[in-house]
Design a protein around this motif. Structure first.
Motif, PDB file in Angstrom:
ATOM      1  N   LEU A   6     -18.412  -3.347  21.718  1.00  0.00           N
ATOM      2  CA  LEU A   6     -19.470  -2.485  21.950  1.00  0.00           C
ATOM      3  C   LEU A   6     -18.895  -1.328  22.901  1.00  0.00           C
ATOM      4  CD1 LEU A   6     -22.284  -2.068  22.207  1.00  0.00           C
ATOM      5  CD2 LEU A   6     -22.570  -3.517  24.262  1.00  0.00           C
ATOM      6  N   ASP A   7     -17.857  -1.787  23.748  1.00  0.00           N
ATOM      7  CA  ASP A   7     -17.298  -0.786  24.697  1.00  0.00           C
ATOM      8  C   ASP A   7     -16.367   0.334  23.781  1.00  0.00           C
ATOM      9  OD1 ASP A   7     -18.122  -1.837  26.867  1.00  0.00           O
ATOM     10  OD2 ASP A   7     -16.302  -2.712  27.242  1.00  0.00           O
ATOM     11  N   LEU A   8     -15.960  -0.272  22.581  1.00  0.00           N
ATOM     12  CA  LEU A   8     -15.202   0.545  21.638  1.00  0.00           C
ATOM     13  C   LEU A   8     -16.070   1.452  21.007  1.00  0.00           C
ATOM     14  CD1 LEU A   8     -12.490   1.258  19.902  1.00  0.00           C
ATOM     15  CD2 LEU A   8     -13.201  -0.410  18.393  1.00  0.00           C
ATOM     16  N   CYS A   9     -17.371   1.258  20.290  1.00  0.00           N
ATOM     17  CA  CYS A   9     -18.268   1.990  19.795  1.00  0.00           C
ATOM     18  C   CYS A   9     -18.731   2.847  20.665  1.00  0.00           C
ATOM     19  CB  CYS A   9     -19.352   0.942  19.351  1.00  0.00           C
ATOM     20  SG  CYS A   9     -20.623   1.688  18.394  1.00  0.00           S
ATOM     21  N   ARG A  10     -18.998   2.628  21.979  1.00  0.00           N
ATOM     22  CA  ARG A  10     -19.319   3.502  22.998  1.00  0.00           C
ATOM     23  C   ARG A  10     -18.394   4.732  23.354  1.00  0.00           C
ATOM     24  NH1 ARG A  10     -22.349  -0.661  27.049  1.00  0.00           N
ATOM     25  NH2 ARG A  10     -24.283  -0.880  25.923  1.00  0.00           N
ATOM     26  N   ALA A  11     -17.000   4.026  23.375  1.00  0.00           N
ATOM     27  CA  ALA A  11     -16.258   5.052  23.714  1.00  0.00           C
ATOM     28  C   ALA A  11     -15.959   6.248  22.476  1.00  0.00           C
ATOM     29  CB  ALA A  11     -14.890   4.315  23.748  1.00  0.00           C
ATOM     30  N   PHE A  12     -16.029   5.684  21.204  1.00  0.00           N
ATOM     31  CA  PHE A  12     -15.773   6.613  20.271  1.00  0.00           C
ATOM     32  C   PHE A  12     -17.061   7.649  20.118  1.00  0.00           C
ATOM     33  CE2 PHE A  12     -12.319   4.381  18.725  1.00  0.00           C
ATOM     34  CZ  PHE A  12     -11.742   5.066  17.725  1.00  0.00           C
ATOM     35  N   LEU A  13     -18.179   7.063  20.330  1.00  0.00           N
ATOM     36  CA  LEU A  13     -19.563   8.019  20.314  1.00  0.00           C
ATOM     37  C   LEU A  13     -19.648   8.847  21.336  1.00  0.00           C
ATOM     38  CD1 LEU A  13     -21.934   5.404  19.122  1.00  0.00           C
ATOM     39  CD2 LEU A  13     -21.037   7.156  17.824  1.00  0.00           C
ATOM     40  N   SER A  14     -19.179   8.504  22.676  1.00  0.00           N
ATOM     41  CA  SER A  14     -19.157   9.316  23.704  1.00  0.00           C
ATOM     42  C   SER A  14     -18.103  10.387  23.620  1.00  0.00           C
ATOM     43  CB  SER A  14     -19.000   8.628  24.890  1.00  0.00           C
ATOM     44  OG  SER A  14     -17.882   8.027  25.299  1.00  0.00           O
ATOM     45  N   ALA A  15     -16.965  10.038  22.916  1.00  0.00           N
ATOM     46  CA  ALA A  15     -15.978  11.154  22.639  1.00  0.00           C
ATOM     47  C   ALA A  15     -16.040  11.909  21.585  1.00  0.00           C
ATOM     48  CB  ALA A  15     -14.481  10.481  22.661  1.00  0.00           C
ATOM     49  N   ASN A  16     -17.124  11.720  20.527  1.00  0.00           N
ATOM     50  CA  ASN A  16     -17.503  12.571  19.441  1.00  0.00           C
ATOM     51  C   ASN A  16     -16.609  12.163  18.353  1.00  0.00           C
ATOM     52  OD1 ASN A  16     -19.942  13.822  19.616  1.00  0.00           O
ATOM     53  ND2 ASN A  16     -19.200  15.690  20.368  1.00  0.00           N
ATOM     54  N   ILE A  17     -16.116  11.186  18.452  1.00  0.00           N
ATOM     55  CA  ILE A  17     -15.251  10.725  17.015  1.00  0.00           C
ATOM     56  C   ILE A  17     -16.146   9.714  16.393  1.00  0.00           C
ATOM     57  CG2 ILE A  17     -13.056   9.175  16.673  1.00  0.00           C
ATOM     58  CD1 ILE A  17     -12.135   9.572  19.590  1.00  0.00           C
ATOM     59  N   PRO A  18     -15.988   9.925  14.971  1.00  0.00           N
ATOM     60  CA  PRO A  18     -16.820   9.335  14.226  1.00  0.00           C
ATOM     61  C   PRO A  18     -16.389   8.090  13.906  1.00  0.00           C
ATOM     62  CG  PRO A  18     -16.295  11.618  13.251  1.00  0.00           C
ATOM     63  CD  PRO A  18     -15.444  11.307  14.710  1.00  0.00           C
ATOM     64  N   LEU A  19     -17.292   6.914  13.724  1.00  0.00           N
ATOM     65  CA  LEU A  19     -16.893   5.411  13.682  1.00  0.00           C
ATOM     66  C   LEU A  19     -15.928   5.250  12.373  1.00  0.00           C
ATOM     67  CD1 LEU A  19     -19.937   3.710  14.763  1.00  0.00           C
ATOM     68  CD2 LEU A  19     -18.040   4.115  16.027  1.00  0.00           C
ATOM     69  N   HIS A  20     -16.246   6.259  11.250  1.00  0.00           N
ATOM     70  CA  HIS A  20     -15.270   5.964  10.197  1.00  0.00           C
ATOM     71  C   HIS A  20     -13.892   6.016  10.227  1.00  0.00           C
ATOM     72  CE1 HIS A  20     -15.730  10.315   9.701  1.00  0.00           C
ATOM     73  NE2 HIS A  20     -14.860  10.500   8.945  1.00  0.00           N
ATOM     74  N   LYS A  21     -13.531   7.061  11.535  1.00  0.00           N
ATOM     75  CA  LYS A  21     -12.146   7.256  11.815  1.00  0.00           C
ATOM     76  C   LYS A  21     -11.551   5.788  12.062  1.00  0.00           C
ATOM     77  CE  LYS A  21     -12.193  11.716  11.969  1.00  0.00           C
ATOM     78  NZ  LYS A  21     -11.119  12.590  11.044  1.00  0.00           N
ATOM     79  N   LEU A  22     -12.127   4.607  12.451  1.00  0.00           N
ATOM     80  CA  LEU A  22     -11.326   3.339  12.517  1.00  0.00           C
ATOM     81  C   LEU A  22     -10.891   2.923  11.328  1.00  0.00           C
ATOM     82  CD1 LEU A  22     -13.940   1.747  14.907  1.00  0.00           C
ATOM     83  CD2 LEU A  22     -11.457   2.326  15.458  1.00  0.00           C
ATOM     84  N   SER A  23     -11.440   3.360  10.128  1.00  0.00           N
ATOM     85  CA  SER A  23     -10.777   3.297   8.879  1.00  0.00           C
ATOM     86  C   SER A  23      -9.220   3.500   8.465  1.00  0.00           C
ATOM     87  CB  SER A  23     -11.767   3.332   7.587  1.00  0.00           C
ATOM     88  OG  SER A  23     -13.021   2.919   7.914  1.00  0.00           O
ATOM     89  N   HIS A  24      -9.118   4.669   9.342  1.00  0.00           N
ATOM     90  CA  HIS A  24      -7.554   4.994   9.082  1.00  0.00           C
ATOM     91  C   HIS A  24      -6.601   3.988   9.558  1.00  0.00           C
ATOM     92  CE1 HIS A  24      -4.128   7.802   9.490  1.00  0.00           C
ATOM     93  NE2 HIS A  24      -4.783   8.556   8.927  1.00  0.00           N
ATOM     94  N   PRO A  25      -5.891   3.703   8.577  1.00  0.00           N
ATOM     95  CA  PRO A  25      -4.637   2.577   8.583  1.00  0.00           C
ATOM     96  C   PRO A  25      -3.820   2.578  10.161  1.00  0.00           C
ATOM     97  CG  PRO A  25      -4.434   3.665   6.745  1.00  0.00           C
ATOM     98  CD  PRO A  25      -5.391   4.205   7.268  1.00  0.00           C
ATOM     99  N   ILE A  26      -3.279   3.772  10.196  1.00  0.00           N
ATOM    100  CA  ILE A  26      -2.459   4.008  11.395  1.00  0.00           C
ATOM    101  C   ILE A  26      -3.125   3.840  12.924  1.00  0.00           C
ATOM    102  CG2 ILE A  26      -1.073   5.834  12.566  1.00  0.00           C
ATOM    103  CD1 ILE A  26      -0.147   6.866   9.932  1.00  0.00           C
ATOM    104  N   LEU A  27      -4.435   4.401  12.698  1.00  0.00           N
ATOM    105  CA  LEU A  27      -5.328   4.345  14.076  1.00  0.00           C
ATOM    106  C   LEU A  27      -5.540   2.733  14.402  1.00  0.00           C
ATOM    107  CD1 LEU A  27      -6.899   5.255  16.493  1.00  0.00           C
ATOM    108  CD2 LEU A  27      -8.744   5.810  15.116  1.00  0.00           C
ATOM    109  N   ARG A  28      -6.141   2.121  13.101  1.00  0.00           N
ATOM    110  CA  ARG A  28      -6.448   0.722  13.005  1.00  0.00           C
ATOM    111  C   ARG A  28      -5.282  -0.142  13.745  1.00  0.00           C
ATOM    112  NH1 ARG A  28     -10.230  -2.654  11.593  1.00  0.00           N
ATOM    113  NH2 ARG A  28     -11.411  -0.942  10.592  1.00  0.00           N
TER     114      ARG A  28
END
Length: 103
Positions: A60-82
């Protein structure tokens, strides 16, 4: 009486043929490959079920952090970031579709 015995013997014969056909099918390569493929698919699922994500503060915190920073959630699919997030947080990072269900 003769007809009844004939019907019973035909039924028994058909049951034996069906049993033999099934026994032959389950020993064939195609059937065994299908079973192996199904087992590989079910064991390769490493992420927990959605209900487990719903109770996770990290997710939940990860989701909120990405959304509040205007980072789309689909960026979590990027292998290096993951890999980065999994290595430094020691947590399994959920799929973006799972996180979108939490909010």
């Amino acid at each position: 009486m003769v007809w009844c015995c004939f019907v019973k013997s035909v039924k028994l014969k058909l049951q034996q043929i069906k049993k033999y056909t099934i026994q032959q099918h389950i020993t064939r390569d195609k059937h065994l490959r299908g079973i192996q493929k199904r087992n590989d698919q079910t064991t390769s699922l490493t992420q927990p079920m959605y209900s487990e994500y719903g109770n996770s503060n990290f997710n939940l915190d990860l989701c909120r952090a990405f959304l509040s920073a205007n980072i789309p959630l689909h960026k979590l699919s990027h292998p290096i970031l993951r890999n980065f997030l999994e290595n430094y947080t020691n947590k399994t990072i959920p799929d973006s579709s799972t996180l979108s269900k939490i909010t």
